[in-house]
Design a protein around this motif. Structure first.
Motif, short mmCIF file in Angstrom:
data_model
loop_
_atom_site.label_atom_id
_atom_site.label_comp_id
_atom_site.label_asym_id
_atom_site.label_seq_id
_atom_site.Cartn_x
_atom_site.Cartn_y
_atom_site.Cartn_z
N GLY A 98 -35.78 4.93 21.37
CA GLY A 98 -34.33 4.92 21.18
C GLY A 98 -33.58 4.07 22.19
N TYR B 111 -28.95 -2.18 19.49
CA TYR B 111 -28.55 -2.91 18.29
C TYR B 111 -27.06 -3.24 18.39
CZ TYR B 111 -33.13 -1.54 16.58
OH TYR B 111 -34.49 -1.39 16.44
N ILE C 64 -30.45 -1.49 6.99
CA ILE C 64 -29.98 -0.14 7.36
C ILE C 64 -28.89 -0.22 8.44
CG2 ILE C 64 -30.72 2.16 8.14
CD1 ILE C 64 -31.92 1.26 5.44
N ARG D 209 -23.56 9.59 20.60
CA ARG D 209 -23.51 8.15 20.88
C ARG D 209 -22.35 7.78 21.82
NH1 ARG D 209 -26.12 4.45 18.01
NH2 ARG D 209 -24.35 3.06 18.31
N MET E 201 -27.81 6.84 22.41
CA MET E 201 -27.62 5.94 21.28
C MET E 201 -28.86 5.75 20.42
SD MET E 201 -25.10 2.98 22.63
CE MET E 201 -23.39 3.35 23.01
N GLY E 202 -29.88 6.58 20.65
CA GLY E 202 -31.09 6.47 19.84
C GLY E 202 -30.86 6.85 18.39
N LYS F 113 -28.95 6.50 15.07
CA LYS F 113 -28.17 5.36 14.55
C LYS F 113 -27.32 5.79 13.37
CE LYS F 113 -30.64 2.88 17.37
NZ LYS F 113 -30.06 2.54 18.69
N GLU F 114 -26.18 5.11 13.19
CA GLU F 114 -25.38 5.35 12.00
C GLU F 114 -25.65 4.25 10.98
OE1 GLU F 114 -21.33 6.61 12.37
OE2 GLU F 114 -20.79 5.73 10.43
N GLY F 115 -26.36 4.62 9.91
CA GLY F 115 -26.64 3.65 8.86
C GLY F 115 -25.72 3.81 7.68
N ILE G 171 -34.28 11.67 19.78
CA ILE G 171 -35.39 10.75 20.03
C ILE G 171 -35.59 10.53 21.53
CG2 ILE G 171 -33.90 8.68 19.82
CD1 ILE G 171 -37.60 8.94 18.77
N GLU G 172 -34.50 10.61 22.30
CA GLU G 172 -34.62 10.36 23.75
C GLU G 172 -35.50 11.40 24.44
OE1 GLU G 172 -31.76 10.11 22.06
OE2 GLU G 172 -30.78 8.21 22.59
N ALA H 173 -40.67 11.49 24.10
CA ALA H 173 -41.74 11.19 25.04
C ALA H 173 -41.64 12.14 26.23
CB ALA H 173 -41.63 9.74 25.51
N GLN I 56 -45.20 8.33 18.37
CA GLN I 56 -44.69 7.06 18.92
C GLN I 56 -45.83 6.08 19.12
OE1 GLN I 56 -42.74 9.11 22.24
NE2 GLN I 56 -40.75 8.35 21.55
N GLY J 92 -36.84 -1.79 13.32
CA GLY J 92 -36.82 -0.63 14.20
C GLY J 92 -35.58 0.24 14.15
N ILE J 93 -34.59 -0.11 13.34
CA ILE J 93 -33.34 0.67 13.35
C ILE J 93 -33.57 2.06 12.76
CG2 ILE J 93 -32.45 -0.13 11.09
CD1 ILE J 93 -30.11 0.07 14.01
N THR K 260 -36.43 3.67 12.94
CA THR K 260 -37.59 4.28 13.60
C THR K 260 -37.27 5.61 14.31
OG1 THR K 260 -38.50 2.07 13.86
CG2 THR K 260 -39.50 3.81 15.17
N PRO K 261 -36.19 5.71 15.09
CA PRO K 261 -35.90 6.99 15.71
C PRO K 261 -35.76 8.13 14.69
CG PRO K 261 -34.58 5.28 16.74
CD PRO K 261 -35.22 4.66 15.53
N LEU L 158 -39.21 9.00 13.28
CA LEU L 158 -40.03 9.74 14.25
C LEU L 158 -39.59 11.20 14.32
CD1 LEU L 158 -40.33 6.99 17.01
CD2 LEU L 158 -42.23 8.01 15.72
#
Lengths: 753, 160
Positions: free
Chosen positions: A30, A34, A207, B30, B36-37, B39-41, B77-78, B81, B90, B102-103, B105-106, B109
């Motif tokens: 994360g 972007y 996306i 965010r 910020m991991g 995301k707003e899609g 997501i943060e 790990a 991961q 990768g947008i 990916t969080p 996961l």
């Protein structure tokens, strides 16, 4: 890299391996930043007001109430973006698309924008802007727009058309390709199949919505953080539109959350810069998903007629296609691209294609992965499939009999050099999927596809670190793992390990101009420039070693990441490693680097063939993809896992377009499905695994044989799926997407007739 | 300001924040907390890029209000790990090249972690339906499914 003495084939140490990508950890934790993941001190929130009308004259805009709202720092209209185009019609069109000047030309066209201290205030301010529209008649359908009675979308619509042709006003451009005499070719053919096809408009569907942070200072300097496929191109266009000096605007490309061609054009960025200039503060502007659908992207809706004549032996004697592509309200090259690619897979004696761009009241068409080619292939490959059925011939054999080879004259002019379509078809022929038996309501479709790829301006720098590691700075935005491919190439050429090279994307102040990552050029062009930069650095390293040894530089060679002295006098010297030379750099001449500034030439075109197995439910018209195979020539796969990823991703985008994705416009000219719920892209449960075969016919125009691979994978799927459905149902499909209602209607219609 | 005071636990840390009643959890994460991991899609719960867990339940954080997490446990997501040691998912996403841009990916996961904790040995079909709420436009999902299968095996402790 060595040449095998026996086979004369290049043998690689790093290229062709599958290491973990270097930006990977940031992306799984994360941390990767972007477009929307960046802030500047004191930034404002920007929002855009958009036209609810498909076509309307803007009589007046009253922004006074919005400006008076507490917390609003700037309100802009087209008046704040004066025309700096200096007669450049193309640039003026971009400006008009960013902010409507006299007319709103599509539902979602920007008409005003605000910057305020927070989103709530900005949204309230948008509601206070009063726009007085005079609603005009509109046209959103390509064939309707071509009728002479249709409403004229743009006053410049005749600008590029020969007036003697007396063509309708919404035609933007007509391009023609071909050779031979098609009428003579049809006259001697044994079988002619002629059909018309229609393809609905789809969106790239990345996306990540468009997002940027813009900061313009009173002294005329500025910074732009933005998600883009081409920050250098964005810099030029934004500076020109804003009347700024190009070198005073620094553009940094963020990580990009998908683009597929849709982030090669500016939309909100000039607006954000203009807001920042007026407000005197940085402005962050992010689009909502609805804005992305209504105002950005999409590909062309298209309408295509195809006529192909063949001999009884399955040799194409003549081929003709008339392709009509919507380009939105502005100019386009989409008809030309469709006409160029339609028959590019086949060696045809008599061939003619006509491509037309048609202006309609929909968003400006943007490139989408091999733009125009998928629907052209849908039409052509569908007719070929029907021909194979009528000749009772294996559809793969029909392709073999007509496939272009080295030296074939292409349907659009140039003669092909070393190409790999036949090798691709051979790989298809030997794949086990062809032997899997099919049950009732199941069908297998095959289709070929082609994309030509581009080279262009490219600039890279390799810097050797004090410890002998290397930093490679490239300027082509990494849209899908190309930084790792560049590290592999630099490691290969330098003779060190992949994990000793770190590749980064430079901003516009760091490198010379780089063309946008489009046309499958990123890996092709930047790897070529990287090889050059490393070679230059190796020249410097040899000089430094010669200095350290105090011998002539001609007696120093570079091998396996080390300098080695040759010749009788000093051949017994121990080698000098990169790290040892780098350590001495302060005493031998300073920093060690290599640079390359090129126009990349020698593009290698890429052919592919896809096999799709489907099952169609006759009760609902729903199609399930059972198996899917992508075979494509990559020339040389630098990082095979990411080449496979391109094949799989492109295929699935094509499957989505084939089965579901379409823009739905109402009679009022408004987009009715501006969201992922109603514009349905494929989800995980819609699909099987996507099998891939990477064919490698090296491109002689590239030092390692690389061809661009990113776009070809979306070309065959529409046709492959259509041919599979047509064979499963016994009804020829001529309209994509082949959504359940459309398939059901075709089945019902076939029962009636 | 109509701020609501919220006390919550995010990735094991006690966190307090003020938010407006209409603010989503995604906006809070965010814009207020710098996480910020997510995301707003889409902002409408269709893409899954903002997936997080609240009290053990996988949610789209764009559809949850910030004020709703009062007293609840939030995982993002943060927190996936442990220090510099990546979670098997991961690791496998990297190993299988299961991401391109990768947008998404969080979100994938988080959804995959949730799936495997509920069902340690899912079939391919169960994985595909378990991840059907997350959109990926780059990969065609093939390598994502393979990465989850491989991670599931590692997490179960099966021999490779």
């Amino acid at each position: 890299m060595n040449i095998n003495a026996k086979t004369q084939i290049q043998e690689f140490r790093s290229v062709g391996t599958r290491p973990v990508r270097q930006d990977g950890v940031d992306k799984v934790t994360g941390r990767a930043r972007y477009g929307a993941d960046y802030n500047m001190p004191g930034q404002l929130v920007g929002l855009v007001l958009r036209s609810p009308h498909a076509h309307a004259r803007i009589k007046s805009i009253d922004t006074s109430a919005a400006e008076a709202l507490k917390g609003v720092k700037a309100v802009i209209t087209a008046a704040d973006l004066p025309d700096h185009a200096d007669g450049d019609e193309g640039l003026l069109e971009i400006l008009d698309n960013c902010m409507a000047r006299t007319k709103a030309r599509y539902d979602g066209h920007a008409v005003a924008a605000v910057a305020a201290i927070d989103e709530a205030t900005a949204r309230k301010a948008l509601g206070l802007i009063r726009v007085d529209y005079e609603v005009l008649p509109h046209v959103t359908d390509v064939d309707e727009a071509l009728k002479s009675t249709a409403n004229v979308v743009h006053e410049h619509a005749t600008s590029r058309v020969d007036p003697e042709q007396n063509v309708p006003l919404n035609v933007h451009a007509t391009e023609e390709f071909g050779h031979g005499d098609i009428e003579a070719g049809f006259a001697k053919s044994d079988l002619i199949v002629e059909r018309s096809f229609k393809a609905e408009q789809s969106h790239q569907g990345y996306i990540e919505p468009h997002a940027c942070v813009a900061s313009v200072n009173a002294d005329g300097t500025g910074d732009l953080w933005v998600t883009t496929q081409g920050h250098f191109s964005y810099r030029i266009v934004c500076a020109q539109l804003l009347g700024m000096d190009v070198s005073k605007l620094r553009v940094t490309s963020s990580e990009i959350g998908g683009g597929f061609g849709g982030k090669t054009h500016v939309w909100a960025e000039p607006v954000a810069l203009a807001l920042s200039r007026k407000a005197g503060r940085p402005v962050k502007l992010t689009m909502s998903r609805e804005e992305v659908f209504r105002s950005t992207g999409p590909t062309s809706p298209a309408s295509i007629d195809v006529k192909i004549g063949v001999s009884n032996e399955g040799v194409i004697t003549s081929a003709y296609a008339h392709l009509r592509y919507g380009c939105g309200p502005y100019s386009g090259v989409w008809g030309m691209l469709g006409a160029m690619t339609a028959f590019a897979c086949y060696d045809i004696e008599n061939v003619k294609t006509i491509g037309i761009d048609v202006r309609i009241n929909r968003p400006k068409t943007a490139a989408y992965r091999a733009p125009s080619a998928p629907v052209a292939a849908f039409a052509v490959e569908s007719v070929l499939d029907e021909i194979a059925q009528k000749l009772d011939m294996d559809p793969l054999e029909l392709r073999f009999r007509n496939a272009v080879k080295n030296g074939s004259r292409s349907s659009y002019g140039p003669t092909f050099g070393t190409i790999g379509l036949v090798e691709v078809l051979e790989a298809v022929k030997s794949h086990p999927q062809l032997n899997v038996p099919l049950a009732a309501n199941q069908g297998r479709g095959i289709a070929c596809g082609y994309w030509f790829n581009i080279g262009g301006q490219t600039c890279t720098t390799l810097n050797i670190g004090v410890d002998g590691t290397a930093t490679l700075t490239i300027g082509t935005v990494d849209v899908g793992g190309s930084r790792s491919s560049m590290s592999l190439v630099a490691a290969e050429e330098l003779g060190i390990d992949y994990d000793k090279v770190k590749t980064v994307i430079g901003d516009t102040a760091t490198l010379g101009h780089n063309d946008t990552t489009e046309g499958s050029r990123g890996t092709f062009s930047s790897s070529m420039a990287t090889i050059n930069a490393v070679k230059q650095a190796i020249g410097v390293l040899r000089e430094r070693a010669a200095k350290m040894w105090e011998i002539p530089v001609d007696d120093v060679v570079w091998e396996k990441g080390c300098a080695r002295a040759v010749g009788e006098e000093h051949g017994n010297l121990p080698t000098l490693s990169l790290a040892e030379i780098a350590k001495e750099a302060p005493n031998t001449g300073g920093p060690i680097a290599g640079h390359s500034e090129i126009v990349a030439e020698g593009v290698g075109v890429s052919f592919g063939a896809h096999i799709c197995d489907v099952e169609v439910d006759p009760e609902t018209g729903a199609t399930k993809i059972l198996r899917y195979l992508v075979v494509q020539d990559a020339g040389r796969a630098i990082h095979p896992a990411y080449v496979e990823g391109q094949y799989q991703g492109g295929a699935v985008q094509g499957i989505g377009w084939a089965l579901n994705e379409e823009y739905v416009y109402g009679a009022d000219g408004r987009l009715q499905n501006a969201g992922f719920l109603d514009y349905r892209i494929p989800v995980c449960s819609d699909l099987p695994m996507i099998d891939t075969v990477i064919v490698e016919v090296p491109n002689p125009g590239h030092p390692y044989g690389v061809r661009g691979v990113g776009e070809t994978p979306i070309v065959p799927p529409l046709a492959a799926v259509a041919n599979a459905i047509s064979r499963a149902t016994g009804v020829r499909m001529t309209h994509v997407p082949m959504s359940p209602p459309r398939v059901l209607a075709a089945l019902e219609n076939a029962k009636v007739t | 300001m109509n701020g609501i005071a919220v006390s919550t636990a995010i990735n094991g840390d006690d966190i307090e924040f003020l938010c407006r009643p209409e603010e989503t959890l995604l906006t809070v994460l965010r814009d207020r907390l710098g996480l910020m991991g997510a995301k707003e899609g889409c902002g409408t719960g269709d893409c899954g890029a903002c997936s997080v867990r609240v009290d053990g339940r996988l949610v789209c954080s764009c559809l949850v209000l910030g004020a709703e997490v009062q007293g609840q446990v939030v995982e993002t997501i943060e927190g996936m790990a442990s220090g510099d040691s990546l979670h098997p998912l991961q690791e496998k996403f990297l190993e299988h090249a299961a991401l391109q841009c990768g947008i998404c990916t969080p979100g994938f996961l988080m959804a995959a972690k949730d799936l495997l904790e509920r069902n340690p040995d899912p079939s391919e079909e169960e994985i595909r339906f378990g991840l059907a709420g997350n959109l990926c436009r780059c990969t065609g999902y093939d390598k994502i499914v393979r990465a989850v299968q491989d991670a599931a095996q590692v997490m179960r402790g099966d021999a490779a």
